[in-house]
Design a protein around this motif. Structure first.
Motif, PDB file in Angstrom:
ATOM      1  N   ALA A 224       0.818  -1.221   0.000  1.00 25.05           N
ATOM      2  CA  ALA A 224       0.000   0.000   0.000  1.00 25.05           C
ATOM      3  C   ALA A 224       0.848   1.265   0.000  1.00 25.05           C
ATOM      4  CB  ALA A 224      -0.938  -0.005   1.215  1.00 25.05           C
ATOM      5  N   ILE A 225       2.017   1.234   0.661  1.00 21.82           N
ATOM      6  CA  ILE A 225       2.802   2.464   0.790  1.00 21.82           C
ATOM      7  C   ILE A 225       3.894   2.577  -0.264  1.00 21.82           C
ATOM      8  CG2 ILE A 225       2.339   2.613   3.247  1.00 21.82           C
ATOM      9  CD1 ILE A 225       5.086   1.564   3.848  1.00 21.82           C
ATOM     10  N   GLY A 226       4.029   1.586  -1.155  1.00 22.40           N
ATOM     11  CA  GLY A 226       4.919   1.742  -2.297  1.00 22.40           C
ATOM     12  C   GLY A 226       6.263   1.063  -2.212  1.00 22.40           C
ATOM     13  N   TYR A 227       6.513   0.273  -1.167  1.00 23.48           N
ATOM     14  CA  TYR A 227       7.768  -0.474  -1.104  1.00 23.48           C
ATOM     15  C   TYR A 227       7.719  -1.712  -1.990  1.00 23.48           C
ATOM     16  CZ  TYR A 227       9.778   2.379   2.548  1.00 23.48           C
ATOM     17  OH  TYR A 227      10.312   3.435   3.235  1.00 23.48           O
ATOM     18  N   LEU A 228       6.542  -2.163  -2.287  1.00 21.26           N
ATOM     19  CA  LEU A 228       6.329  -3.257  -3.228  1.00 21.26           C
ATOM     20  C   LEU A 228       5.261  -2.820  -4.211  1.00 21.26           C
ATOM     21  CD1 LEU A 228       6.190  -6.276  -0.733  1.00 21.26           C
ATOM     22  CD2 LEU A 228       8.151  -5.563  -2.109  1.00 21.26           C
ATOM     23  N   THR A 229       5.294  -3.398  -5.387  1.00 21.36           N
ATOM     24  CA  THR A 229       4.222  -3.196  -6.334  1.00 21.36           C
ATOM     25  C   THR A 229       3.720  -4.571  -6.758  1.00 21.36           C
ATOM     26  OG1 THR A 229       3.555  -1.956  -8.296  1.00 21.36           O
ATOM     27  CG2 THR A 229       5.650  -3.144  -8.427  1.00 21.36           C
ATOM     28  N   GLY A 230       2.628  -4.627  -7.519  1.00 21.84           N
ATOM     29  CA  GLY A 230       2.107  -5.943  -7.870  1.00 21.84           C
ATOM     30  C   GLY A 230       0.855  -5.857  -8.713  1.00 21.84           C
ATOM     31  N   MET A 231       0.257  -7.029  -8.917  1.00 26.17           N
ATOM     32  CA  MET A 231      -0.958  -7.103  -9.723  1.00 26.17           C
ATOM     33  C   MET A 231      -1.747  -8.343  -9.327  1.00 26.17           C
ATOM     34  SD  MET A 231       0.881  -8.212 -13.325  1.00 26.17           S
ATOM     35  CE  MET A 231      -0.672  -8.192 -14.217  1.00 26.17           C
ATOM     36  N   HIS A 232      -3.053  -8.318  -9.666  1.00 21.92           N
ATOM     37  CA  HIS A 232      -3.914  -9.466  -9.393  1.00 21.92           C
ATOM     38  C   HIS A 232      -3.425 -10.688 -10.167  1.00 21.92           C
ATOM     39  CE1 HIS A 232      -7.100  -6.250  -8.607  1.00 21.92           C
ATOM     40  NE2 HIS A 232      -6.966  -6.895  -7.476  1.00 21.92           N
ATOM     41  N   VAL A 233      -3.561 -11.858  -9.546  1.00 20.11           N
ATOM     42  CA  VAL A 233      -3.194 -13.092 -10.249  1.00 20.11           C
ATOM     43  C   VAL A 233      -4.324 -14.117 -10.251  1.00 20.11           C
ATOM     44  CG1 VAL A 233      -0.721 -12.850  -9.870  1.00 20.11           C
ATOM     45  CG2 VAL A 233      -2.105 -14.009  -8.140  1.00 20.11           C
ATOM     46  N   ASP A 234      -5.402 -13.812  -9.550  1.00 21.49           N
ATOM     47  CA  ASP A 234      -6.504 -14.763  -9.441  1.00 21.49           C
ATOM     48  C   ASP A 234      -7.799 -14.033  -9.800  1.00 21.49           C
ATOM     49  OD1 ASP A 234      -8.518 -16.545  -8.703  1.00 21.49           O
ATOM     50  OD2 ASP A 234      -7.358 -17.343  -7.016  1.00 21.49           O
ATOM     51  N   GLN A 235      -8.391 -14.398 -10.929  1.00 21.37           N
ATOM     52  CA  GLN A 235      -9.607 -13.722 -11.389  1.00 21.37           C
ATOM     53  C   GLN A 235     -10.791 -13.971 -10.468  1.00 21.37           C
ATOM     54  OE1 GLN A 235      -9.701 -11.549 -13.904  1.00 21.37           O
ATOM     55  NE2 GLN A 235      -7.491 -11.857 -14.102  1.00 21.37           N
ATOM     56  N   GLU A 236     -10.729 -15.041  -9.695  1.00 22.00           N
ATOM     57  CA  GLU A 236     -11.844 -15.372  -8.806  1.00 22.00           C
ATOM     58  C   GLU A 236     -11.646 -14.815  -7.398  1.00 22.00           C
ATOM     59  OE1 GLU A 236     -12.422 -19.545  -8.894  1.00 22.00           O
ATOM     60  OE2 GLU A 236     -12.945 -19.609 -11.035  1.00 22.00           O
ATOM     61  N   ASP A 237     -10.449 -14.322  -7.117  1.00 18.78           N
ATOM     62  CA  ASP A 237     -10.173 -13.770  -5.782  1.00 18.78           C
ATOM     63  C   ASP A 237      -9.389 -12.479  -5.966  1.00 18.78           C
ATOM     64  OD1 ASP A 237      -9.395 -13.166  -3.187  1.00 18.78           O
ATOM     65  OD2 ASP A 237      -9.102 -15.259  -2.616  1.00 18.78           O
ATOM     66  N   ALA A 238     -10.053 -11.351  -5.765  1.00 24.60           N
ATOM     67  CA  ALA A 238      -9.448 -10.040  -6.032  1.00 24.60           C
ATOM     68  C   ALA A 238      -8.351  -9.682  -5.041  1.00 24.60           C
ATOM     69  CB  ALA A 238     -10.534  -8.953  -6.003  1.00 24.60           C
ATOM     70  N   ASP A 239      -8.188 -10.443  -3.962  1.00 22.94           N
ATOM     71  CA  ASP A 239      -7.197 -10.097  -2.943  1.00 22.94           C
ATOM     72  C   ASP A 239      -5.869 -10.825  -3.106  1.00 22.94           C
ATOM     73  OD1 ASP A 239      -8.966  -8.361  -1.708  1.00 22.94           O
ATOM     74  OD2 ASP A 239      -9.827  -9.938  -0.440  1.00 22.94           O
TER      75      ASP A 239
END
Length: 412
Positions: A224-239
């Motif tokens: 959330a604060i920008g030390y890591l970035t990323g993207m969704h990997v599971d279309q059935e689970d948004a988290d």
């Protein structure tokens, strides 16, 4: 000012502005959660939660002068009931595709800026150091970093890239995570440092009370604060997210925090560090190699093939230097001029024993060859000459080679 007056302050200001300008007010509140972070660290969290709740309730719910409002922050502090009763709240996170291209500089923005200032030749460096953030479906640079580095380059074209963005509370968060890390967490941090990715479940709603409850919560905050970035990997689970370190700036910051953590961890075991240091003037290569291997296993190594060899050597250099500097009675120097060049580490003991250490990273895994090259460099560059001029009675030369978590120590 009473707490009631403070809580009503934004509503009062809105009414005064509407009366003066004859139109309703747009209210922008940036980093609404920062006061909560500071209050949590300083021990008045409950009082600040109450104040922020009442402030927002007055400003956003019962404010007839409000046209609309925008709030930004790192954490969604819903569980503290800060937004209780607020109507028509719409939440957009950094993983949301809506407005994603407006929260940073994209490639076109950076190209245009560099061309305007005549700095286009620095594009690769700027991309490696300050690009890499993923907002929704858009890759973005950190604007603050790009602007500051361009400003510095205009004054000094030879200026190296550096960290212009450093979130102090975020640094403390990483330190706490490393301090409490189990073997799995250490392995995951190592994977990130080496250019890899980890998959985690992100918690979209956290309070500051909950951050240290589990290491999984820490991963969510670092994203959330920008030390890591990323993207969704599971279309059935948004988290579910795949996370990685975005760029060179943050990777260097991680390296430094890992080294700080390692120094603090090793200093706590005084008998162990004394035995390790004592092996150097004694010429005990077996003990040095065995204990250095144990330290490597306990620490986090650098094996990323994308990282230049000298950067890998610097990492191990910093680790060994931190270990040797625990002997207060020794004069320990790093990259000191001891002959015709600069040896990695040199030290002098009260018994007038001089020690020269040259480190190598064995890219091909051939530790014996790398040790031989280290000793040859000591001789060719005459690193021991400076210690001889300082009247050392005995001089010991060490070639030490590393490869991931392996090491070899050779002495002449």
């Amino acid at each position: 000012m009473t707490e009631g007056m403070a809580a009503a302050s934004l509503q009062t200001l809105s009414r005064l502005l509407e009366k003066h300008y004859g139109q309703k007010v747009i209210l922008l509140i940036d980093e609404y959660d920062v006061p909560l972070d500071k209050a949590f660290q300083a021990g008045y969290y409950d009082e600040m939660v109450s104040l922020i709740r009442n402030l927002l309730d007055n400003a956003l719910k019962t404010n007839d002068s409000l046209y609309f409002a925008v709030l930004t922050g790192c954490l969604r502090i819903f569980k503290e009931s800060i937004f209780t009763g607020l109507n028509n709240l719409k939440v957009h996170t950094i993983s949301d595709v809506r407005y994603d291209k407006y929260f940073g500089f994209n490639n076109g923005d950076v190209d245009e800026m560099l061309e305007f200032y005549g700095l286009s030749s620095y594009k690769d460096v700027i991309r490696d150091w300050y690009d890499g953030y993923r907002f929704g479906d858009t890759d973005v640079y950190c604007p603050w970093d790009v602007i500051n580095y361009c400003d510095e380059l205009l004054a000094d074209p030879s200026a190296p890239p550096k960290n212009y963005w450093a979130n102090t509370s975020g640094n403390d968060l990483i330190r706490r995570m490393l301090k409490n890390a189990n073997l799995t967490t250490k392995s995951e941090v190592e994977e990130l440092l080496n250019g890899g990715k980890v998959t985690k479940r992100m918690k979209q709603e956290l309070t500051y009370r909950e951050i240290d409850d589990s290491v999984e919560n820490v991963w969510s905050v670092l994203y959330a604060i920008g030390y890591l970035t990323g993207m969704h990997v599971d279309q059935e689970d948004a988290d579910i997210f795949r996370l990685w370190i975005p760029n060179g700036e943050i990777r260097k910051l991680f390296y430094e925090l890992v080294q700080d953590w390692f120094r603090e961890a090793t200093r706590s075991d005084t008998s162990r560090i004394r035995r390790f240091c004592a092996a150097f003037p004694a010429g005990d290569t077996d003990t040095i190699q065995e204990m250095l291997g144990d330290y490597l296993w306990d620490s986090i190594s650098v094996r990323d093939t994308a990282v230049r060899r000298n950067m890998k050597e610097n990492f191990y250099h910093g680790m060994l230097l931190g270990l040797l500097q625990n002997r207060d009675s020794w004069l320990v120097k790093s990259n000191a001029e001891t002959g015709e060049g600069y040896s990695d580490i040199s030290l002098q003991t009260p018994e007038r024993i001089g020690i020269v250490i040259e480190l190598k990273y064995a890219d091909d895994g051939n530790l014996e060859k790398a040790c031989r090259e280290a000793l040859e460099q000591i001789e060719e560059k005459k690193y021991a000459q400076g210690l001889k001029r300082r009247s050392m009675k005995k001089i010991i030369k060490y070639g030490i080679a590393f490869y991931e978590k392996e090491c070899m120590v050779v002495m002449t």
